[in-house]
Design an enzyme around this catalytic site. Structure first.
Site, PDB file in Angstrom:
ATOM      1  N   HIS A  67      12.614  17.394   4.628  1.00  0.00           N
ATOM      2  CA  HIS A  67      13.067  18.536   3.827  1.00  0.00           C
ATOM      3  C   HIS A  67      12.042  18.909   2.761  1.00  0.00           C
ATOM      4  O   HIS A  67      11.816  20.087   2.480  1.00  0.00           O
ATOM      5  CB  HIS A  67      14.420  18.230   3.184  1.00  0.00           C
ATOM      6  CG  HIS A  67      14.334  17.272   2.028  1.00  0.00           C
ATOM      7  ND1 HIS A  67      14.364  15.907   2.190  1.00  0.00           N
ATOM      8  CD2 HIS A  67      14.185  17.483   0.696  1.00  0.00           C
ATOM      9  CE1 HIS A  67      14.249  15.323   1.008  1.00  0.00           C
ATOM     10  NE2 HIS A  67      14.136  16.256   0.079  1.00  0.00           N
ATOM     11  N   ASP A  68      11.425  17.897   2.134  1.00  0.00           N
ATOM     12  CA  ASP A  68      10.434  18.167   1.096  1.00  0.00           C
ATOM     13  C   ASP A  68       9.193  18.826   1.665  1.00  0.00           C
ATOM     14  O   ASP A  68       8.735  19.867   1.177  1.00  0.00           O
ATOM     15  CB  ASP A  68      10.018  16.859   0.415  1.00  0.00           C
ATOM     16  CG  ASP A  68      10.876  16.525  -0.790  1.00  0.00           C
ATOM     17  OD1 ASP A  68      11.413  17.456  -1.416  1.00  0.00           O
ATOM     18  OD2 ASP A  68      11.003  15.333  -1.106  1.00  0.00           O
ATOM     19  N   GLN A  69       8.642  18.208   2.682  1.00  0.00           N
ATOM     20  CA  GLN A  69       7.324  18.612   3.146  1.00  0.00           C
ATOM     21  C   GLN A  69       7.350  19.927   3.920  1.00  0.00           C
ATOM     22  O   GLN A  69       6.314  20.557   4.080  1.00  0.00           O
ATOM     23  CB  GLN A  69       6.707  17.495   3.991  1.00  0.00           C
ATOM     24  CG  GLN A  69       6.708  16.138   3.322  1.00  0.00           C
ATOM     25  CD  GLN A  69       5.901  16.090   2.031  1.00  0.00           C
ATOM     26  OE1 GLN A  69       5.223  17.031   1.675  1.00  0.00           O
ATOM     27  NE2 GLN A  69       5.982  14.970   1.320  1.00  0.00           N
ATOM     28  N   ASP A 115       4.996   8.884   1.700  1.00  0.00           N
ATOM     29  CA  ASP A 115       4.405  10.226   1.630  1.00  0.00           C
ATOM     30  C   ASP A 115       2.936  10.205   2.011  1.00  0.00           C
ATOM     31  O   ASP A 115       2.408  11.209   2.533  1.00  0.00           O
ATOM     32  CB  ASP A 115       4.560  10.796   0.226  1.00  0.00           C
ATOM     33  CG  ASP A 115       5.963  11.298  -0.057  1.00  0.00           C
ATOM     34  OD1 ASP A 115       6.694  11.596   0.907  1.00  0.00           O
ATOM     35  OD2 ASP A 115       6.337  11.388  -1.234  1.00  0.00           O
ATOM     36  N   ASP A 138      16.614   9.062  -4.150  1.00  0.00           N
ATOM     37  CA  ASP A 138      15.662  10.144  -4.366  1.00  0.00           C
ATOM     38  C   ASP A 138      14.815   9.903  -5.616  1.00  0.00           C
ATOM     39  O   ASP A 138      15.345   9.566  -6.689  1.00  0.00           O
ATOM     40  CB  ASP A 138      16.432  11.462  -4.519  1.00  0.00           C
ATOM     41  CG  ASP A 138      15.530  12.640  -4.797  1.00  0.00           C
ATOM     42  OD1 ASP A 138      14.778  13.022  -3.891  1.00  0.00           O
ATOM     43  OD2 ASP A 138      15.583  13.163  -5.934  1.00  0.00           O
ATOM     44  N   ALA A 139      13.507  10.063  -5.487  1.00  0.00           N
ATOM     45  CA  ALA A 139      12.551  10.149  -6.602  1.00  0.00           C
ATOM     46  C   ALA A 139      12.840   9.151  -7.719  1.00  0.00           C
ATOM     47  O   ALA A 139      13.008   9.536  -8.887  1.00  0.00           O
ATOM     48  CB  ALA A 139      12.532  11.579  -7.148  1.00  0.00           C
ATOM     49  N   VAL A 140      12.846   7.870  -7.394  1.00  0.00           N
ATOM     50  CA  VAL A 140      13.158   6.869  -8.420  1.00  0.00           C
ATOM     51  C   VAL A 140      12.044   6.747  -9.446  1.00  0.00           C
ATOM     52  O   VAL A 140      12.251   6.151 -10.518  1.00  0.00           O
ATOM     53  CB  VAL A 140      13.469   5.491  -7.793  1.00  0.00           C
ATOM     54  CG1 VAL A 140      14.678   5.582  -6.879  1.00  0.00           C
ATOM     55  CG2 VAL A 140      12.266   4.913  -7.068  1.00  0.00           C
ATOM     56  N   HIS A 141      10.864   7.298  -9.156  1.00  0.00           N
ATOM     57  CA  HIS A 141       9.819   7.293 -10.179  1.00  0.00           C
ATOM     58  C   HIS A 141      10.257   8.082 -11.411  1.00  0.00           C
ATOM     59  O   HIS A 141       9.762   7.837 -12.517  1.00  0.00           O
ATOM     60  CB  HIS A 141       8.514   7.872  -9.613  1.00  0.00           C
ATOM     61  CG  HIS A 141       8.681   9.186  -8.931  1.00  0.00           C
ATOM     62  ND1 HIS A 141       8.948   9.286  -7.574  1.00  0.00           N
ATOM     63  CD2 HIS A 141       8.645  10.462  -9.406  1.00  0.00           C
ATOM     64  CE1 HIS A 141       9.040  10.566  -7.252  1.00  0.00           C
ATOM     65  NE2 HIS A 141       8.871  11.297  -8.338  1.00  0.00           N
ATOM     66  N   HIS A 182       2.422  11.089   5.678  1.00  0.00           N
ATOM     67  CA  HIS A 182       2.535  12.524   5.935  1.00  0.00           C
ATOM     68  C   HIS A 182       1.345  13.287   5.403  1.00  0.00           C
ATOM     69  O   HIS A 182       0.769  14.147   6.082  1.00  0.00           O
ATOM     70  CB  HIS A 182       3.807  13.095   5.304  1.00  0.00           C
ATOM     71  CG  HIS A 182       3.758  14.592   5.192  1.00  0.00           C
ATOM     72  ND1 HIS A 182       3.218  15.232   4.089  1.00  0.00           N
ATOM     73  CD2 HIS A 182       4.112  15.574   6.044  1.00  0.00           C
ATOM     74  CE1 HIS A 182       3.267  16.536   4.277  1.00  0.00           C
ATOM     75  NE2 HIS A 182       3.808  16.775   5.448  1.00  0.00           N
ATOM     76  N   GLU A 200      12.500   6.605  -2.377  1.00  0.00           N
ATOM     77  CA  GLU A 200      11.409   7.556  -2.524  1.00  0.00           C
ATOM     78  C   GLU A 200      10.795   7.256  -3.884  1.00  0.00           C
ATOM     79  O   GLU A 200      11.495   7.303  -4.907  1.00  0.00           O
ATOM     80  CB  GLU A 200      11.892   9.007  -2.488  1.00  0.00           C
ATOM     81  CG  GLU A 200      10.720   9.979  -2.641  1.00  0.00           C
ATOM     82  CD  GLU A 200      11.146  11.406  -2.942  1.00  0.00           C
ATOM     83  OE1 GLU A 200      10.356  12.313  -2.666  1.00  0.00           O
ATOM     84  OE2 GLU A 200      12.259  11.612  -3.461  1.00  0.00           O
TER      85      GLU A 200
END
Length: 617
Positions: A385-387, A314, A262-265, A317, A294
Site C-alpha cells: 500500500h505504501d510503495q 523496505d 505500523d511505523a514503530v520508529h 523494495h 515496520e
C-alpha cells in the site's frame, strides 16, 4: 481489560474512562439498544455520573446489556468511548456495548508456523468490505498464499480511507461490516488454512474524531514532534495499557493470527515494544501468534524469538525499484549508487542500511547490523500500500517496468528464503492504480488535498504547481473508485505464474526453512540441524546478482538474477561454494559449520526470460 465497557456476568456493564484532566465525567445511555431490525433511537434516556478513582480513572457499573448505545459527556462535549468496540453513526456517534456471542466454527485453529507464511495485503474498502474479502478467500488460498494481511480496519472519519487515520483503535470501521462480519471472515480464512494478520497503528491518531486531548492531555508528549503532531506517550502506564490491551483484543476476541505494527520508529520506545511483545506471548502460549514491525530504524535487536518475528524490509523494495524502473528521486536516492551491490547485501544480510549514513536522512546513520539474523526475519515485497499508494499517481509496477524484469524480480521475491508479501491485484497483473484516498470535508479536506500535492514538490515530475494539480484529490469519490483493483490484460498468465512459483516455494523451499531460531520443535523442527544461513551474495554485473543460502538439512539454494536492459547469458549450473566462502559466511552469521557445496545439479528449479534462474541441491 482496563479500558472500555466490560459486560459482566450479572448482566450489568462496567464503564471505565481515563480522563485525568476532566472535572466531571458522565455517561449517556441512548433510548434504544442496537439490534438487527430495530429502530435506532437517538433521544437521551439517562445520564449518570462516573466516579473518580485513582490515577485519573473514572468508572461506573450500570444495567446495560450488549447492544446498548452510550457515550461520555466531558463538560458540554459528548465524546465516544476511546475503547469503543463498535460505533453507530461514525467516530462522532454512539458507542455500543460489545457482544461476544459469536460461535466459532474453527475453535481448534492454532495458526501456521512463521516460515510457512506467504502474505497478501488487502484493503477491505476496495474489496467490498469483510463480506467481499470472504468471497475472495478460496481464490487466494488456491493461489498458494497462506496468510492475508488486512490494512487497518479500525474506525476512522468518513466512509473511505486507508485506515491509518483511525481514531478509535478498538472499533471496527462501520463501512466494512460488523464485528461478527469480521469474525466470519476470519473463520472462513481458517477453514481454508489461511492465517489472518491485521495492521495496527499505535504511533498516532487521525485528525478528525480524536477527543483524547480534551480530557487526557498526558496521552501525548506535545514537545516530541512526529509527522502527525505530539508523540503518543507510551511511557504513561494508562497509555501503554490502551495499546497493549488493543493488541490482545484483536488476538483473543477476533482470533487473528498476528499483527503488523505500523511505523514503530515514530513511537521510538524500544522498552514499550519489548514489553508489549512479552505480554502478548505470555498471554497466548498455545497458538502461533506472530508479530511484525515496520521500523525505519532497521533495529535488528527487536527481531528475536521472544519479541518480534520479522520486519517489513523496505530496503528490499527500494533497491529493486531502482533496478526495475531507474527512478532515483527522494528516498530512492539512497539506493541509486551501486544498486546491484546493495541488492547483494540485502539478500545476504537482510538490511542494506546497517548504520550507514543515509542521504535521505540528512546523512545520519540508519540501521544496525543484521547479518547474524535468519533470512526469515525479513518480509520482502515488490509492492504494498505504501510503495504504490504513496506515489503521486498510484502506479503499479506493471506500468513502470518491463514485464520480463518484473517476472524475474517476482521470482526472486517468491523463491528466496525471506518471507514474501504480495499486494492485492499483483497476482493478476493489475495495472489499476492504488491512490491515496480519504473522506474528509471542509477545511480539513482542503488541507489534506494541498498537503498531498506539496508532498511531491521534491520529485522532478511534480516540481511545478501545474504538474502537481494533476495529482488526484484524495477526497474525491472517483479517487477511491479508481483504486478498486481490476485484473490486468494478461491476468490468467500472471496468475498461473504466481501459482507455479508458490507451488515450488511450498514444495521445494519451505520444508527447508524451519529454523531453530524461529520454530518450535513441536512443529517438526529438529535441533540437530544447522539453522539456515546465507553463503553470501555478489554483484556480478551492474544489475546482476548471485546469492546462495544453506538451508536446513544441508540443502543449498542458489539464485541468479539479472535486471540489466541487455542481460548476459545465465549460467548453466550453480557455482560451487568454496571452503573460504563458507568460512566467511560462518563469520557473518556466527555459525560453525563451514561445509562446501555439493555437486552442482544441471536442472534448475526455475528459470524465466533469461533473467532469473534458481537451483536447490
Amino acid at each position: 481489560m482496563r479500558w472500555g465497557a466490560e459486560p459482566l456476568a450479572d448482566g450489568t456493564t462496567r464503564f471505565r474512562l481515563w480522563a485525568p484532566d476532566a472535572e466531571t465525567v458522565a455517561i449517556e445511555i441512548a433510548a434504544s439498544t442496537l439490534h438487527p431490525g430495530e429502530g435506532r433511537g437517538t433521544a437521551e434516556e439517562a445520564r449518570t455520573s462516573l466516579t473518580p478513582t485513582a490515577n485519573g480513572w473514572w468508572e461506573t457499573t450500570l444495567p446495560a446489556p450488549p447492544g446498548t448505545r452510550y457515550r461520555y459527556r466531558i463538560g458540554d462535549t459528548a465524546v465516544p468511548d476511546p475503547a469503543s468496540r463498535r460505533q453507530d453513526g461514525g467516530v462522532h456517534g454512539w458507542s455500543i456495548v460489545r457482544d461476544h456471542a459469536y460461535a466459532w466454527r474453527t475453535p481448534d485453529w492454532r495458526g501456521r508456523a512463521w516460515h510457512k507464511m506467504v502474505f497478501m495485503e488487502l484493503h477491505a474498502g476496495t474489496l467490498g468490505g469483510f463480506a467481499g474479502i470472504t468471497q475472495r478467500l478460496p481464490a487466494i488460498a488456491a493461489l498458494g498464499v497462506t496468510a492475508i494481511q488486512l490494512m487497518p480496519i479500525n474506525a476512522f472519519a468518513g466512509m473511505r480511507g486507508w485506515g491509518y487515520d483511525g481514531v478509535l483503535p478498538y472499533a471496527v470501521h462501520e463501512a466494512y461490516g460488523t464485528p461478527d462480519d469480521l469474525r466470519a471472515l476470519i473463520d472462513a480464512a481458517h477453514e481454508l488454512g489461511l492465517s489472518v494478520f491485521l495492521d495496527v497503528v499505535y504511533n498516532h491518531f487521525g485528525p478528525d474524531g480524536n477527543y483524547l486531548g480534551l480530557y487526557a492531555d498526558r496521552f501525548f508528549h506535545r514537545d516530541v514532534a512526529t509527522p502527525w503532531g505530539g508523540a503518543v506517550a507510551v511511557d504513561e502506564p494508562a497509555v501503554a495499557r490502551f495499546f497493549i490491551d488493543n493488541a490482545l483484543m484483536w488476538l483473543r476476541d477476533y482470533r487473528v493470527d498476528g499483527l503488523r505494527f505500523d511505523a514503530v520508529h515514530a513511537i521510538d520506545n524500544p522498552a514499550f515494544l519489548d514489553a508489549m511483545a512479552a505480554e502478548i506471548r505470555a498471554a497466548l502460549p498455545d497458538r502461533h501468534v506472530h508479530l511484525v514491525l515496520e521500523n525505519e530504524h532497521n533495529d535488528a535487536a527487536r527481531l528475536r524469538p521472544d519479541a518480534y518475528d520479522a520486519q517489513w524490509n523496505d530496503d528490499f523494495h527500494n533497491v529493486l525499484h531502482v533496478l526495475l524502473t531507474g527512478e532515483t528521486s527522494a528516498y530512492y536516492g539512497d539506493f541509486a549508487d551501486r544498486p546491484a551491490q546493495r541488492l547483494a547485501r540485502c539478500l545476504a544480510e537482510g538490511f542494506i542500511y546497517q548504520g550507514d549514513p543515509s542521504p535521505n536522512h540528512d546523512g545520519k546513520p540508519r540501521g544496525t547490523p543484521s547479518a547474524h539474523l535468519s533470512p526469515t526475519r525479513f518480509v520482502s515485497f515488490l509492492q504494498n500500500h505504501d510503495q504504490v499508494g504513496n506515489r503521486a499517481m498510484g502506479e503499479r509496477l506493471t506500468r513502470l517496468t518491463d514485464p520480463a524484469k518484473l517476472r524475474a524480480a517476482t521470482a526472486l521475491m517468491l523463491l528466496a528464503p525471506q518471507i514474501p508479501l504480495l499486494f492485492m491485484g499483483e497476482e493478476e497483473g493489475s495495472d489499476t492504480p492504488f491512490l491515496f484516498f480519504t473522506d474528509f470535508h471542509d477545511d480539513l479536506a482542503d488541507a489534506v488535498r494541498e498537503g498531498r500535492r506539496k508532498e511531491f514538490a521534491k520529485f522532478a515530475a511534480f516540481a511545478d504547481e501545474q504538474a502537481r494539480a494533476r495529482i488526484p484529490d484524495p477526497n474525491a469519490e472517483s479517487t477511491f473508485a479508481a483504486s478498486i483493483p481490476q485484473p490486468g490484460p494478461d491476468a490468467p498468465a500472471w496468475r498461473s505464474f504466481y501459482q507455479h512459483l508458490l507451488r515450488l516455494r511450498r514444495e521445494q523451499i519451505v520444508p527447508h526453512l524451519a529454523d531453530t531460531a524461529t520454530m518450535p520443535v513441536s512443529d517438526g523442527a529438529s535441533n540437530d540441524l544447522p539453522r539456515i544461513r546465507s553463503l553470501g551474495a555478489q554483484a556480478t554485473g551492474d544489475a546482476r546478482v548471485t546469492a546462495r543460502w544453506r538451508l536446513r538439512g544441508g540443502k543449498i539454494l542458489t539464485i541468479v538474477i539479472d535486471l540489466a536492459d541487455n542481460p548476459a547469458p545465465l549460467p548453466a549450473a550453480p557455482l560451487m561454494i568454496s571452503e573460504a566462502e563458507a568460512r566467511s559466511a560462518d563469520e557473518r552469521t556466527g555459525s560453525t559449520s563451514a561445509e562446501t557445496g555439493a555437486a552442482a545439479s544441471p536442472t534448475p528449479l526455475f528459470t524465466t526470460d533469461d533473467r532469473f534462474v534458481a537451483w536447490i541441491e
